[in-house]
Design a protein around this motif. Structure first.
Motif, PDB file in Angstrom:
ATOM      1  N   ASP A  61       1.937   3.596  10.242  1.00 21.84           N
ATOM      2  CA  ASP A  61       2.489   2.267   9.892  1.00 21.84           C
ATOM      3  C   ASP A  61       1.836   1.203  10.296  1.00 21.84           C
ATOM      4  O   ASP A  61       1.765   0.097   9.477  1.00 21.84           O
ATOM      5  N   ASN A  62       1.379   1.041  11.305  1.00 22.32           N
ATOM      6  CA  ASN A  62       0.772  -0.100  11.798  1.00 22.32           C
ATOM      7  C   ASN A  62      -0.541  -0.059  12.418  1.00 22.32           C
ATOM      8  O   ASN A  62      -1.152  -0.828  13.215  1.00 22.32           O
ATOM      9  N   GLY A  63      -1.197   0.880  12.103  1.00 26.46           N
ATOM     10  CA  GLY A  63      -2.438   1.529  12.832  1.00 26.46           C
ATOM     11  C   GLY A  63      -3.766   0.655  12.100  1.00 26.46           C
ATOM     12  O   GLY A  63      -3.584   0.402  10.873  1.00 26.46           O
ATOM     13  N   LEU A  64      -4.743   0.215  12.893  1.00 30.16           N
ATOM     14  CA  LEU A  64      -5.916  -0.407  12.355  1.00 30.16           C
ATOM     15  C   LEU A  64      -6.612   0.383  11.221  1.00 30.16           C
ATOM     16  O   LEU A  64      -7.082  -0.216  10.164  1.00 30.16           O
ATOM     17  N   LEU A  65      -6.648   1.689  11.334  1.00 27.86           N
ATOM     18  CA  LEU A  65      -7.526   2.591  10.274  1.00 27.86           C
ATOM     19  C   LEU A  65      -6.806   2.549   9.014  1.00 27.86           C
ATOM     20  O   LEU A  65      -7.392   2.225   7.877  1.00 27.86           O
ATOM     21  N   ASN A  66      -5.647   2.595   8.892  1.00 28.29           N
ATOM     22  CA  ASN A  66      -4.787   2.629   7.538  1.00 28.29           C
ATOM     23  C   ASN A  66      -4.770   1.120   7.149  1.00 28.29           C
ATOM     24  O   ASN A  66      -4.676   0.920   5.737  1.00 28.29           O
ATOM     25  N   LYS A  67      -4.774   0.198   7.990  1.00 29.97           N
ATOM     26  CA  LYS A  67      -4.982  -1.502   7.305  1.00 29.97           C
ATOM     27  C   LYS A  67      -6.193  -1.494   6.690  1.00 29.97           C
ATOM     28  O   LYS A  67      -6.256  -2.020   5.699  1.00 29.97           O
ATOM     29  N   VAL A  68      -7.121  -0.727   7.290  1.00 28.05           N
ATOM     30  CA  VAL A  68      -8.550  -1.025   6.675  1.00 28.05           C
ATOM     31  C   VAL A  68      -8.633  -0.200   5.270  1.00 28.05           C
ATOM     32  O   VAL A  68      -9.100  -0.799   4.463  1.00 28.05           O
ATOM     33  N   LEU A  69      -8.160   0.902   5.504  1.00 26.25           N
ATOM     34  CA  LEU A  69      -8.040   1.749   4.036  1.00 26.25           C
ATOM     35  C   LEU A  69      -7.094   1.124   2.903  1.00 26.25           C
ATOM     36  O   LEU A  69      -7.551   1.241   1.839  1.00 26.25           O
ATOM     37  N   ASP A  70      -6.107   0.432   3.577  1.00 20.57           N
ATOM     38  CA  ASP A  70      -5.080  -0.283   2.438  1.00 20.57           C
ATOM     39  C   ASP A  70      -6.084  -1.340   1.846  1.00 20.57           C
ATOM     40  O   ASP A  70      -5.825  -1.445   0.745  1.00 20.57           O
ATOM     41  N   GLY A  71      -6.601  -2.150   2.705  1.00 19.98           N
ATOM     42  CA  GLY A  71      -7.515  -3.195   2.038  1.00 19.98           C
ATOM     43  C   GLY A  71      -8.685  -2.436   0.930  1.00 19.98           C
ATOM     44  O   GLY A  71      -8.866  -3.099  -0.042  1.00 19.98           O
ATOM     45  N   GLY A  72      -8.944  -1.546   1.252  1.00 22.96           N
ATOM     46  CA  GLY A  72      -9.842  -0.497   0.287  1.00 22.96           C
ATOM     47  C   GLY A  72      -9.232  -0.076  -0.798  1.00 22.96           C
ATOM     48  O   GLY A  72      -9.890   0.694  -1.531  1.00 22.96           O
ATOM     49  N   GLY A  73      -7.703  -0.150  -0.875  1.00 22.90           N
ATOM     50  CA  GLY A  73      -7.135   0.370  -1.921  1.00 22.90           C
ATOM     51  C   GLY A  73      -6.440   1.948  -1.761  1.00 22.90           C
ATOM     52  O   GLY A  73      -6.152   2.388  -2.784  1.00 22.90           O
ATOM     53  N   ILE A  74      -6.885   2.455  -0.474  1.00 22.75           N
ATOM     54  CA  ILE A  74      -6.439   3.592  -0.351  1.00 22.75           C
ATOM     55  C   ILE A  74      -5.200   3.671   0.241  1.00 22.75           C
ATOM     56  O   ILE A  74      -4.979   3.046   1.281  1.00 22.75           O
ATOM     57  N   SER A  75      -4.266   4.592  -0.148  1.00 24.96           N
ATOM     58  CA  SER A  75      -2.835   4.483   0.458  1.00 24.96           C
ATOM     59  C   SER A  75      -3.105   5.450   1.754  1.00 24.96           C
ATOM     60  O   SER A  75      -3.785   5.904   2.015  1.00 24.96           O
ATOM     61  N   ALA A  76      -1.739   4.941   2.672  1.00 23.98           N
ATOM     62  CA  ALA A  76      -1.900   5.035   4.016  1.00 23.98           C
ATOM     63  C   ALA A  76      -2.249   6.704   4.145  1.00 23.98           C
ATOM     64  O   ALA A  76      -1.552   7.597   3.395  1.00 23.98           O
ATOM     65  N   VAL A  77      -3.170   6.974   5.040  1.00 24.44           N
ATOM     66  CA  VAL A  77      -3.133   8.469   5.652  1.00 24.44           C
ATOM     67  C   VAL A  77      -2.397   8.978   6.551  1.00 24.44           C
ATOM     68  O   VAL A  77      -2.349   7.942   7.686  1.00 24.44           O
ATOM     69  N   PRO A  78      -1.403   9.988   6.659  1.00 26.25           N
ATOM     70  CA  PRO A  78      -0.709  10.270   7.839  1.00 26.25           C
ATOM     71  C   PRO A  78      -1.377  10.822   8.970  1.00 26.25           C
ATOM     72  O   PRO A  78      -1.223  12.146   9.289  1.00 26.25           O
ATOM     73  N   TRP A  79      -2.469  10.176   9.406  1.00 18.17           N
ATOM     74  CA  TRP A  79      -3.155  10.651  10.529  1.00 18.17           C
ATOM     75  C   TRP A  79      -2.495  11.879  11.385  1.00 18.17           C
ATOM     76  O   TRP A  79      -3.060  12.767  11.624  1.00 18.17           O
ATOM     77  N   LEU A  80      -1.588  11.331  12.006  1.00 15.18           N
ATOM     78  CA  LEU A  80      -0.877  12.130  13.157  1.00 15.18           C
ATOM     79  C   LEU A  80       0.450  12.644  12.799  1.00 15.18           C
ATOM     80  O   LEU A  80       0.824  13.480  13.504  1.00 15.18           O
ATOM     81  N   ASP A  81       0.672  12.622  11.399  1.00 16.95           N
ATOM     82  CA  ASP A  81       1.940  13.019  11.085  1.00 16.95           C
ATOM     83  C   ASP A  81       1.952  14.324  10.144  1.00 16.95           C
ATOM     84  O   ASP A  81       2.951  14.982   9.834  1.00 16.95           O
TER      85      ASP A  81
END
Lengths: 424, 335
Positions: free
Chosen positions: B171-191
């Motif tokens: 929800d608050n991680g940098l990786l997903n923020k970056v991906l979000d900027g690129g139009g990719i929806s959140a990846v559940p890295w550790l979930d």
């Protein structure tokens, strides 16, 4: 080797006892409340969270002002690792704390392993007469009192009043209403309805109570988590996520839940009074009155939340038993309890504390006190903490969809029976 | 060859000494002779032998013993203040071993541990080799690049792992923020179990590459430049030079680092424990984290079960080392 250590420890204890006696004899000046008789260092391992710890640290230091010869060493141990750390320290004996703040679910475990010193008779009598009944029950194991209740709590449904108002819904009373409300929040505000904590088994309990079940039946020595109610409970939790009403995480659930709720990303969460101070610090709750709390949503067969809280216990191997018990006495005194309620909205365990104006006027207490009165008392068995581990595993698997509700319930039951040897 | 010469010299020296002894008419026992000849060496080695015996031998022996009993937190003897509890655990033979080996959990953990080790070691090795090859040539700012690439190694392991944990937060991680900027929806890295496995492997590779790179760079620099020059003269292309000079030249170094890295990764506790705690659920739990769980998380702590797992882990690694050594010996390596 072992015997050597034991012998040294014995000698040390005797020497200390002797000096302690000598101390009290010499200070026999008629002033019984004189602080002169207590001395030494008391190490307190406190498990309160980041928002709470400053208050407790200050309270601990105040004890030093009361008893100048006693030094209190305050150590904050993160709650998540605490049970393990405390056991490590207690079993090795080196650098063990003298006083611990123990989750109500751990007391029986520590006591059954011989780690805790009994609460002195006078204090035990006081706890029985002046403290809330169900809180006092959590400190007992095998008929003896090993811990003094510090705070009592239960779970409630926290909601963002403004968001629910914008969505045009009332605080939900059941899981079905919760889903409707979440859908309304989504369509009106674009935000998610609820954060469901999926990485801690304590948050599973309202679901199973809501279906009229329980984890175990301690009286008949029966495991009941894998009964029909258990399956329904796992289903209900999973359903909140698949229906889009709630979001969840399998890791870092606590931080993500707090961040999501207090920044206004979600409208609701299930949480306890220990989170109130943190929520108030969030952007969405600059106006404190925006926070509303309701009873946890009902399931198909009931409505209830577990009784939780924290007790204070003294390590049996403590070198300063007298000072340690006095410190516990102080921490559970009416003044201190009122102080923590005022600062952190934590619920006192003393019946009389609820008559104090500061406690009476606290909005969270007004809500949580009746909730605690009705909260489901858990089975105070030594295996309590142990049961939460496999349950956590299955709860996470169920809410994330890694296994079906039926499998999760069955696997929990199997694991429980492995821990509770001889139970049905 | 060299070994042979050494042996014959030693034999010659021994005979010379024996000859001298014979003149005095005495013939001391073998032990005394060894002691009198090598007393200095024995004295120098003794502290190490004693320390190793105390810090490795004793716990190991105790662990093997515990694995043959039913010891747990409740039945081991202890004295806490006034409370004295007697030891009541008893010998149960090999029951713990049969229990562990017939438990599907052990097989599951073993399979994932092997997958995790193979993935980590192979990716780390290939990346390390690629980086070492790049850094082995002259170019501007080479020292700066080397410094940067070695950096992960300089940061304490738990610090890096916690940093990665923040990056991976859904929800608050940098990786997903970056991906979000690129139009990719959140990846559940550790979930998500699969993503979590990818994530732990990625972090372990990130932590392991510097070591591989430095070791292989050392190996590369020990290959004489003339070989490459001669090959180039003969018209060998870059790939042929890599294939026929670099790879054989690195064999001694690479076989050692692969063995070491395999053992380390197999027992890589901190990455898994600090990043996912074995989760989500139990999907990233490896053998050592599971053994830790039995000994320190579950209650009452199962000392016997955990010791059993420890002995089994040791056995797996020893078998691996033996097989690996044998296969290398077949290829003509000696170490």
């Amino acid at each position: 080797m072992r015997r050597g250590i034991a012998a040294t420890a014995l000698v040390a204890t005797l020497a200390l006892a002797a000096t302690a006696c000598g101390g009290s004899d010499s200070s026999d000046n008629g002033d019984q409340k004189s602080s002169g008789e207590l001395s030494g260092t008391v190490t307190w391992w406190d498990t309160s969270n980041d928002t709470e710890k400053a208050t407790f640290q200050k309270i601990a230091q105040d004890f030093h002002a009361l008893h100048p010869k006693v030094t209190v060493k305050y150590v904050n141990v993160p709650y998540g690792d605490a049970q393990n750390k405390i056991k490590n320290a207690f079993s090795s004996g080196s650098d063990a704390p003298d006083v611990i703040r123990s989750d109500v679910g751990w007391v029986a475990d520590f006591a059954s392993l011989g780690y805790l010193d009994k609460v002195p008779d006078a204090k035990a009598e006081e706890v029985d007469s002046a403290f809330l009944k169900q809180a006092a029950a959590s400190g007992r194991y095998d008929g003896q009192m090993y811990a003094v209740p510090q705070v009592i709590d239960t779970l409630g449904l926290f909601y963002n009043k403004k968001m629910l108002k914008d969505a045009g819904v009332e605080p939900p009373k059941s899981l079905d209403e919760l889903k409707t409300a979440a859908a309304a929040v989504k369509s009106k505000t674009g935000r998610t309805g609820m954060y469901l904590r999926g990485d801690d088994s304590f948050w599973f309990l309202p679901f199973i109570y809501g279906e009229g079940g329980n984890l175990v039946d301690a009286k008949d020595k029966k495991v009941t988590v894998d009964g029909p109610a258990g399956v329904k409970a796992f289903k209900a939790a999973r359903d909140l996520v698949t229906s889009g009403a709630a979001i969840t995480n399998a890791t870092d659930g606590w931080n993500n839940m707090e961040t999501a709720f207090k920044s206004g990303k979600v409208a609701m969460m299930v949480n306890g009074p220990w989170s109130v101070a943190d929520v108030y610090a969030g952007d969405a709750f600059k106006d404190k009155s925006n926070l509303g709390v309701a009873v946890v949503p009902a399931g198909s067969a009931g409505q209830g939340a577990p009784q939780g809280g924290h007790d204070l216990a003294v390590y049996a191997g403590s070198k300063n038993l007298a000072a340690s018990h006095a410190f516990v006495d102080y921490l559970t005194s009416q003044n201190v309890q009122v102080q923590t309620t005022k600062a952190l909205s934590l619920l006192p365990t003393r019946t009389a504390a609820y008559d104090q104006p500061d406690v009476k006027s606290n909005e969270m207490v007004q809500f949580f006190k009746p909730a605690v009165d009705k909260a489901v008392e858990r089975a105070w068995i030594p295996e309590n903490g142990a049961l939460f581990e496999p349950l956590k595993l299955q709860f996470t698997k169920a809410v994330t969809g890694a296994s079906s509700p039926e499998d999760a319930a069955k696997a929990s039951g199997t694991a429980f029976r492995k821990i509770l040897k001889g139970w049905k | 060859m060299t070994v042979h010469t050494g042996q014959s010299t030693a034999k010659a020296a021994g005979e010379g000494a024996r000859g001298r002894v014979r003149t005095t008419g005495e013939r001391p026992g073998r032990l005394r002779r060894a002691l009198s000849t090598h007393w200095y060496a024995w004295t120098m080695v003794a502290p190490v032998v004693i320390v190793l015996g105390v810090i490795i031998g004793w716990p190991l022996g105790r662990g093997v013993y515990l694995s043959l009993t039913d010891a747990n937190e409740r039945n081991v003897g202890r004295t806490i203040g006034a409370n004295h509890i007697d030891a009541t655990y008893k010998f149960v033979g090999l029951r713990n071993y049969t229990d562990a080996l017939t438990d599907p959990v052990f097989t599951q953990r073993l399979v994932w541990t092997v997958v995790w080790t193979v993935c980590c070691v192979s990716v780390t090795f290939l990346l390390g080799l690629a980086l070492a090859t790049i850094l082995n040539r002259e170019f501007r700012g080479r020292a700066a690049y080397r410094m940067m690439l070695i950096l992960p190694w300089a940061v304490p392991g738990f610090v890096s792992v916690f940093a990665w944990r923040f990056l991976f937060n859904r929800d608050n991680g940098l990786l997903n923020k970056v991906l979000d900027g690129g139009g990719i929806s959140a990846v559940p890295w550790l979930d998500d179990p699969t993503w979590a496995k990818v994530s732990v492997i990625a972090v372990n590779v990130w932590l392991g590459v510097p070591f591989m790179m430095v070791a292989l760079l050392g190996g590369l620099q020990s290959i004489p430049g003339e070989l490459y020059e001669a090959a180039e003269m003969d018209g060998a292309g870059p790939w042929q030079r890599f294939r026929h000079i670099t790879v054989p030249g690195l064999r001694a170094v690479s076989s050692t680092v692969i063995l070491l890295s395999t053992i380390w990764t197999f027992n890589m506790f901190p990455v898994i424990f600090l990043l996912t705690r074995g989760g989500p659920g139990d999907s990233t739990e490896i053998l050592v984290t599971q053994a830790f769980r039995q000994a320190f998380v579950d209650s009452p702590r199962d000392f016997a079960g955990s010791a059993t797992w420890g002995v089994l882990i040791l056995a797996v690694l020893m078998i691996f080392a033996l097989v690996y050594r044998r296969s290398l010996r077949k290829q003509g390596e000696v170490w």
